[in-house]
Write a protein that holds these residues in place. Sequence first.
Motif, PDB file in Angstrom:
ATOM      1  N   HIS A  82       0.767  -1.138  -0.021  1.00 26.31           N
ATOM      2  CA  HIS A  82      -0.018  -0.372   0.079  1.00 26.31           C
ATOM      3  C   HIS A  82       0.853   1.344   0.064  1.00 26.31           C
ATOM      4  CE1 HIS A  82      -3.683  -2.335   0.334  1.00 26.31           C
ATOM      5  NE2 HIS A  82      -3.207  -2.906   1.257  1.00 26.31           N
ATOM      6  N   PHE A  83       1.783   1.324   0.790  1.00 28.28           N
ATOM      7  CA  PHE A  83       2.938   2.391   0.550  1.00 28.28           C
ATOM      8  C   PHE A  83       3.469   2.530  -0.474  1.00 28.28           C
ATOM      9  CE2 PHE A  83       2.734   2.020   5.625  1.00 28.28           C
ATOM     10  CZ  PHE A  83       2.680   3.545   5.743  1.00 28.28           C
ATOM     11  N   LEU A  84       3.796   1.369  -1.366  1.00 28.91           N
ATOM     12  CA  LEU A  84       4.400   1.452  -2.553  1.00 28.91           C
ATOM     13  C   LEU A  84       3.263   2.037  -3.768  1.00 28.91           C
ATOM     14  CD1 LEU A  84       6.323  -2.063  -2.895  1.00 28.91           C
ATOM     15  CD2 LEU A  84       7.277   0.349  -2.846  1.00 28.91           C
ATOM     16  N   ALA A  85       2.144   1.706  -3.408  1.00 26.36           N
ATOM     17  CA  ALA A  85       1.059   1.981  -4.395  1.00 26.36           C
ATOM     18  C   ALA A  85       0.811   3.684  -4.017  1.00 26.36           C
ATOM     19  CB  ALA A  85      -0.416   1.598  -3.935  1.00 26.36           C
ATOM     20  N   ILE A  86       1.136   4.187  -2.759  1.00 33.03           N
ATOM     21  CA  ILE A  86       0.861   5.678  -2.517  1.00 33.03           C
ATOM     22  C   ILE A  86       2.127   6.226  -3.163  1.00 33.03           C
ATOM     23  CG2 ILE A  86       1.130   7.368  -0.769  1.00 33.03           C
ATOM     24  CD1 ILE A  86      -0.395   5.378   1.063  1.00 33.03           C
ATOM     25  N   ALA A  87       3.321   5.744  -3.100  1.00 36.53           N
ATOM     26  CA  ALA A  87       4.470   6.297  -3.725  1.00 36.53           C
ATOM     27  C   ALA A  87       4.382   6.476  -5.376  1.00 36.53           C
ATOM     28  CB  ALA A  87       5.779   5.512  -3.480  1.00 36.53           C
ATOM     29  N   ASP A  88       3.611   5.307  -5.876  1.00 36.09           N
ATOM     30  CA  ASP A  88       3.580   5.441  -7.354  1.00 36.09           C
ATOM     31  C   ASP A  88       2.580   6.397  -7.775  1.00 36.09           C
ATOM     32  OD1 ASP A  88       5.220   3.136  -7.851  1.00 36.09           O
ATOM     33  OD2 ASP A  88       3.834   1.841  -7.772  1.00 36.09           O
ATOM     34  N   ALA A  89       1.300   6.634  -6.925  1.00 29.67           N
ATOM     35  CA  ALA A  89       0.381   7.513  -7.221  1.00 29.67           C
ATOM     36  C   ALA A  89       1.109   9.058  -7.157  1.00 29.67           C
ATOM     37  CB  ALA A  89      -0.728   7.438  -6.344  1.00 29.67           C
ATOM     38  N   VAL A  90       1.955   9.245  -6.030  1.00 30.29           N
ATOM     39  CA  VAL A  90       2.308  10.700  -6.047  1.00 30.29           C
ATOM     40  C   VAL A  90       3.314  10.688  -7.165  1.00 30.29           C
ATOM     41  CG1 VAL A  90       3.962  12.093  -4.774  1.00 30.29           C
ATOM     42  CG2 VAL A  90       2.244  10.687  -3.717  1.00 30.29           C
ATOM     43  N   ARG A  91       4.289  10.019  -7.935  1.00 33.50           N
ATOM     44  CA  ARG A  91       4.997   9.757  -8.788  1.00 33.50           C
ATOM     45  C   ARG A  91       4.291  10.107 -10.164  1.00 33.50           C
ATOM     46  NH1 ARG A  91       8.426   6.100  -7.128  1.00 33.50           N
ATOM     47  NH2 ARG A  91       7.265   4.632  -7.982  1.00 33.50           N
ATOM     48  N   HIS A  92       3.286   9.358 -10.084  1.00 33.09           N
ATOM     49  CA  HIS A  92       2.437   9.890 -11.305  1.00 33.09           C
ATOM     50  C   HIS A  92       1.788  11.210 -11.433  1.00 33.09           C
ATOM     51  CE1 HIS A  92      -0.474   8.829 -14.453  1.00 33.09           C
ATOM     52  NE2 HIS A  92      -1.546   9.396 -13.881  1.00 33.09           N
ATOM     53  N   LEU A  93       1.552  11.667 -10.332  1.00 34.64           N
ATOM     54  CA  LEU A  93       1.287  13.062 -10.178  1.00 34.64           C
ATOM     55  C   LEU A  93       2.278  14.235 -10.714  1.00 34.64           C
ATOM     56  CD1 LEU A  93      -0.752  13.499  -6.853  1.00 34.64           C
ATOM     57  CD2 LEU A  93      -2.016  13.673  -9.366  1.00 34.64           C
ATOM     58  N   ASP A  94       3.628  13.788 -10.320  1.00 29.58           N
ATOM     59  CA  ASP A  94       4.619  14.306 -10.497  1.00 29.58           C
ATOM     60  C   ASP A  94       4.846  14.509 -12.132  1.00 29.58           C
ATOM     61  OD1 ASP A  94       5.249  15.187  -8.293  1.00 29.58           O
ATOM     62  OD2 ASP A  94       6.793  13.470  -7.823  1.00 29.58           O
ATOM     63  N   GLU A  95       4.696  13.234 -12.662  1.00 31.36           N
ATOM     64  CA  GLU A  95       4.551  13.037 -14.140  1.00 31.36           C
ATOM     65  C   GLU A  95       3.610  13.991 -15.056  1.00 31.36           C
ATOM     66  OE1 GLU A  95       4.419   8.884 -14.642  1.00 31.36           O
ATOM     67  OE2 GLU A  95       6.391   8.221 -13.926  1.00 31.36           O
ATOM     68  N   ILE A  96       2.664  13.807 -14.387  1.00 27.70           N
ATOM     69  CA  ILE A  96       1.506  14.868 -14.956  1.00 27.70           C
ATOM     70  C   ILE A  96       1.807  16.394 -14.863  1.00 27.70           C
ATOM     71  CG2 ILE A  96      -0.893  15.438 -14.714  1.00 27.70           C
ATOM     72  CD1 ILE A  96      -1.661  12.606 -14.021  1.00 27.70           C
ATOM     73  N   ARG A  97       2.436  16.725 -13.682  1.00 35.43           N
ATOM     74  CA  ARG A  97       2.842  18.034 -13.527  1.00 35.43           C
ATOM     75  C   ARG A  97       3.887  18.590 -14.226  1.00 35.43           C
ATOM     76  NH1 ARG A  97       5.517  18.334  -8.016  1.00 35.43           N
ATOM     77  NH2 ARG A  97       7.085  17.545  -9.584  1.00 35.43           N
ATOM     78  N   ASP A  98       4.817  17.410 -14.486  1.00 34.38           N
ATOM     79  CA  ASP A  98       6.139  17.831 -15.262  1.00 34.38           C
ATOM     80  C   ASP A  98       5.772  17.726 -16.861  1.00 34.38           C
ATOM     81  OD1 ASP A  98       7.316  18.377 -13.220  1.00 34.38           O
ATOM     82  OD2 ASP A  98       8.321  16.113 -12.743  1.00 34.38           O
TER      83      ASP A  98
END
Length: 304
Positions: A82-98
């Motif tokens: 679940h913590f890995l899933a959270i990290a992936d979700a945050v990383r995905h937001l970073d990709e969208i932002r960038d």
Amino acid sequence: MMNYAAMLHNLPNLNELYFFVQIANAGSFTKAAERLGVTTSALSQNMRSLEKHLDVRLFNRTTRSISTTEAGEKLLAEIAPHFLAIADAVRHLDEIRDEPQGTIRINTSEIAANLIIYPKLQPFLLANPHIKVELVIDNRWVDIVAQGFDMGVRLGYAVFNDMIAVQISEPMKMVLVASPGYLKDKPLPKKINDLTNYHLIGSRFSSEHSQLEWEFMDKGQKVGFQPMPQFSINNDLRTQAALDGFGIAWLPEIRVHEELKNGNLVEILPQYAYTYDPFYIYYPNRKGNSKAFQMVVELLKFKK
């Protein structure tokens, strides 16, 4: 119905659970502390609090090493994904932002849109399909903030001092032009006031405005001339009207450069030509602009 508020209230501290995962993966309180940027004593205190809350021992500790207990192994297997899933979700937001995307609304004059902005935007938009640009042609000055524009484009003198301005063109020289056919069998004007003897092609900013005054440079001083045109229009058809022999037009040299070069138009009174400031994009704030916004600014920036 499940009482989520009660369930969340009874959860252990999520920071403590995250620290537990980091310690278990590192196999060391010291290594985990270095990764997390905290002290080992802080981690130890958090683990004691977590074990107390769960009422179970999570680590077997010796002076040289630690290992997870059976309960600790089970908890790690359940919560680590679940913590890995959270990290992936945050990383995905970073990709969208960038990733450059979004809509950039630009208020601009027709000349700047046709001759400066669009030629640069055409290949840029093809290469960046997630970026949208909305050009609104308006030859009047508008309040870009009040009307919801991201940036405006105007000549330098028309940009307010409280705006950030970025040059996007060379200084804009104005020229008087007419077709060889119109000038045939006519004496060329020698002075500015001689223009009253010719058919002129004029323009208004809008129906509320008077005819646009033509400006010239005479002996180092700016002088104005008020045309009384036979034909007037507030868009780029002035160039076509000049080519069609309607008379003399006052136009930006950048617009008729090719026509002058190939002889389809002739420059008149070049000694009186006036040069305005360059075009600038302007906007109110440097902070918080999207990557797409920054890319458009960089794209349009004038480069010698």
